[in-house]
Design a protein around this motif. Structure first.
Motif, PDB file in Angstrom:
ATOM      1  N   ILE A 101      -7.860  -4.768   4.938  1.00  0.00           N
ATOM      2  CA  ILE A 101      -7.171  -3.682   5.626  1.00  0.00           C
ATOM      3  C   ILE A 101      -7.900  -3.380   6.929  1.00  0.00           C
ATOM      4  O   ILE A 101      -9.048  -2.917   6.915  1.00  0.00           O
ATOM      5  N   ASP A 102      -7.219  -3.662   8.043  1.00  0.00           N
ATOM      6  CA  ASP A 102      -7.836  -3.461   9.357  1.00  0.00           C
ATOM      7  C   ASP A 102      -7.162  -2.385  10.194  1.00  0.00           C
ATOM      8  O   ASP A 102      -7.781  -1.837  11.103  1.00  0.00           O
ATOM      9  N   THR A 103      -5.887  -2.122   9.924  1.00  0.00           N
ATOM     10  CA  THR A 103      -5.136  -1.183  10.756  1.00  0.00           C
ATOM     11  C   THR A 103      -4.547  -0.062   9.906  1.00  0.00           C
ATOM     12  O   THR A 103      -4.452  -0.168   8.677  1.00  0.00           O
ATOM     13  N   GLN A 104      -4.125   0.997  10.575  1.00  0.00           N
ATOM     14  CA  GLN A 104      -3.494   2.111   9.875  1.00  0.00           C
ATOM     15  C   GLN A 104      -2.218   1.661   9.172  1.00  0.00           C
ATOM     16  O   GLN A 104      -1.913   2.102   8.055  1.00  0.00           O
ATOM     17  N   GLU A 105      -1.468   0.758   9.812  1.00  0.00           N
ATOM     18  CA  GLU A 105      -0.227   0.263   9.224  1.00  0.00           C
ATOM     19  C   GLU A 105      -0.504  -0.487   7.918  1.00  0.00           C
ATOM     20  O   GLU A 105       0.215  -0.309   6.928  1.00  0.00           O
ATOM     21  N   GLU A 106      -1.540  -1.331   7.915  1.00  0.00           N
ATOM     22  CA  GLU A 106      -1.894  -2.066   6.696  1.00  0.00           C
ATOM     23  C   GLU A 106      -2.343  -1.111   5.601  1.00  0.00           C
ATOM     24  O   GLU A 106      -1.991  -1.275   4.426  1.00  0.00           O
ATOM     25  N   TYR A 107      -3.111  -0.122   5.983  1.00  0.00           N
ATOM     26  CA  TYR A 107      -3.567   0.874   5.007  1.00  0.00           C
ATOM     27  C   TYR A 107      -2.386   1.608   4.386  1.00  0.00           C
ATOM     28  O   TYR A 107      -2.293   1.755   3.156  1.00  0.00           O
ATOM     29  N   ASN A 108      -1.448   2.055   5.235  1.00  0.00           N
ATOM     30  CA  ASN A 108      -0.285   2.776   4.730  1.00  0.00           C
ATOM     31  C   ASN A 108       0.519   1.913   3.770  1.00  0.00           C
ATOM     32  O   ASN A 108       0.988   2.386   2.731  1.00  0.00           O
ATOM     33  N   LYS A 109       0.659   0.630   4.095  1.00  0.00           N
ATOM     34  CA  LYS A 109       1.448  -0.294   3.271  1.00  0.00           C
ATOM     35  C   LYS A 109       0.874  -0.418   1.873  1.00  0.00           C
ATOM     36  O   LYS A 109       1.608  -0.334   0.873  1.00  0.00           O
ATOM     37  N   PHE A 110      -0.443  -0.600   1.785  1.00  0.00           N
ATOM     38  CA  PHE A 110      -1.038  -0.830   0.472  1.00  0.00           C
ATOM     39  C   PHE A 110      -1.388   0.467  -0.249  1.00  0.00           C
ATOM     40  O   PHE A 110      -1.426   0.499  -1.475  1.00  0.00           O
ATOM     41  N   PHE A 111      -1.620   1.532   0.502  1.00  0.00           N
ATOM     42  CA  PHE A 111      -1.898   2.803  -0.138  1.00  0.00           C
ATOM     43  C   PHE A 111      -0.688   3.266  -0.951  1.00  0.00           C
ATOM     44  O   PHE A 111      -0.832   3.857  -2.026  1.00  0.00           O
ATOM     45  N   ASP A 112       0.493   2.943  -0.452  1.00  0.00           N
ATOM     46  CA  ASP A 112       1.713   3.342  -1.172  1.00  0.00           C
ATOM     47  C   ASP A 112       1.858   2.629  -2.495  1.00  0.00           C
ATOM     48  O   ASP A 112       2.626   3.058  -3.362  1.00  0.00           O
TER      49      ASP A 112
END
Length: 197
Positions: free
Chosen positions: A184-195
């Protein structure tokens, strides 16, 4: 059972994230605490290398049964943190069989996958155990036998140990990790997997 130690790299500034990814919320804790908990479950000594935001991050992990070092030259890149961390580990314990280098931003890793890596290492103790994703991307976590410690200590810059792994291509064993290896490098990637957690 081999005498393996774990080196968790958590020194980066998370420039693409825009805030310390080490402290992002993850499963009722922070990303770094989650990762440390997974690694501690293996029952091998865990060393964490901090750099950027080290004071802030230490407040979250200082009570964990781990060893913490701060790389003052963290801006020099991942190679610098691997070299620094391994040197400090060897000062405390001059001999051990191998070091497993892990990253703080692979929160989908499981204890079972990491144990597969260690089991593979236990078979010979001579091969570099490299993780392989479903797209055949090879990278961390990587378990290096002690014969490669001198090469790891020489690392510089932001390329980690990729060059060493390429040079020793005939002496590696791959362990398939699939989606567990996503970082996870970006906010978008974090949001995707956090969900999904």
């Amino acid at each position: 059972m081999s005498n393996v130690k774990i080196l968790l790299l958590a020194a980066g500034s998370s420039s693409r994230m825009g805030r310390p990814k080490q402290l992002l919320p993850w499963r009722n804790t922070t990303l770094i605490e989650h990762q440390i908990n997974i690694l501690l479950a293996l029952n091998f000594p865990v060393t964490v290398v901090l750099g950027a935001y080290s004071n802030e991050i230490q407040e979250h992990i200082k009570m964990k049964p781990i060893t913490i070092f701060t790389n003052r030259n963290w801006k020099d890149g991942m190679g610098s943190s691997i070299s620094f961390g391994l040197v400090e580990m060897l000062k405390k314990t001059p001999t051990f069989d191998g070091v497993c280098v892990a990253l703080v931003d692979q929160p989908l890793l499981t204890k079972s996958f990491l144990m597969k890596m260690i089991d593979s290492f236990n078979v010979t103790g001579k091969h570099i155990i490299v993780s392989s994703s479903k797209d055949n991307i090879q990278g961390p976590p990587v378990l290096f036998p002690s014969v490669y410690f001198n090469e790891l200590i020489k690392l510089k810059g932001d390329f980690g140990a990729k060059q060493l792994i390429r040079e020793q291509a005939n002496k590696i064993k791959l362990v398939f990790g699939g989606d567990e290896l996503i970082d996870i490098d970006t906010q978008e990637e974090y949001n995707k997997f956090f969900d999904k957690i």
